[in-house]
Design an enzyme around this catalytic site. Structure first.
Site, PDB file in Angstrom:
ATOM      1  N   ASP A 183       0.858  -1.182   0.000  1.00 21.15           N
ATOM      2  CA  ASP A 183       0.000   0.000   0.000  1.00 21.15           C
ATOM      3  C   ASP A 183       0.893   1.231   0.000  1.00 21.15           C
ATOM      4  OD1 ASP A 183      -2.325   1.499  -0.041  1.00 21.15           O
ATOM      5  OD2 ASP A 183      -3.089   0.735   1.868  1.00 21.15           O
ATOM      6  N   ASP A 184       0.306   2.368  -0.351  1.00 25.64           N
ATOM      7  CA  ASP A 184       1.098   3.591  -0.360  1.00 25.64           C
ATOM      8  C   ASP A 184       1.448   4.034   1.048  1.00 25.64           C
ATOM      9  OD1 ASP A 184      -1.571   4.246   0.137  1.00 25.64           O
ATOM     10  OD2 ASP A 184      -1.557   6.040  -1.106  1.00 25.64           O
ATOM     11  N   ASP A 224      -2.095   4.783   7.814  1.00 28.72           N
ATOM     12  CA  ASP A 224      -2.421   5.967   8.612  1.00 28.72           C
ATOM     13  C   ASP A 224      -2.894   5.508   9.982  1.00 28.72           C
ATOM     14  OD1 ASP A 224      -3.562   8.294   9.720  1.00 28.72           O
ATOM     15  OD2 ASP A 224      -4.152   9.062   7.780  1.00 28.72           O
TER      16      ASP A 224
END
Length: 165
Positions: free
Chosen positions: A98-99, A102
């Site tokens: 994933d980028d 969070d």
């Protein structure tokens, strides 16, 4: 922008590509991996870079929606993982990309699908960091990461210039 985002971290295409290659370099010692699962949409670009760098030909997606631009909402799994990958010993030998991580809400959902997979992100924030095995850069929880596909070129006032901020 939401009040909880006190800082911004703009990332150019060049920087993102360098960071995704750095992620691949870190992952090269963790493999081998039989497949990559990109968490869409943000994980598509780094997954392509990592798959190329590590010579992985099998690329799958899991589609999870959790953001509406800058506000995190309810997690929705829009597309699951193909049974040929998901059914393989809990994801052992599979790389999830994933980028960023969070709060960890998306990562938790994907981890449940592939509990034995290796989870990697380019960027990590403290709340989600324990859920990933490998990442490149940690940023503070109150930072909004502007990824290159969300930006276009415009003037940026100097950081210390309060008159234009």
């Amino acid at each position: 922008m939401d009040e909880k985002w006190q800082k911004s971290f703009p990332v150019s295409w060049d920087q993102f590509h360098r960071d995704a290659r750095a992620l691949a370099w870190r992952l090269s010692a963790a493999g081998p991996f039989s497949a990559v699962v990109a968490v869409t949409r943000g994980g598509l670009v780094p997954a392509a870079v990592v798959a190329r760098e590590l010579g992985i030909r099998v690329i799958e997606t899991v589609c999870v929606a959790s953001y509406e631009y800058d506000k995190q909402g309810e997690i929705q799994v829009l597309k699951g993982i193909a049974s040929g990958i998901a059914g393989k010993d809990g994801g052992k030998g599979v790389l999830i990309v994933d980028d960023l991580v969070d709060t960890g809400a998306t990562a938790r959902v994907v981890r449940e699908m592939l509990p034995k997979a290796h989870f990697a992100t380019v960027y990590a924030k403290p709340a989600g960091r324990p859920l990933v095995d490998t990442f490149v850069t940690e940023v503070s929880q109150d930072t909004w990461i502007y990824l290159p596909w969300d930006m276009h070129l415009t003037f940026a006032p100097p950081i210390g210039d309060k008159a234009t901020a």
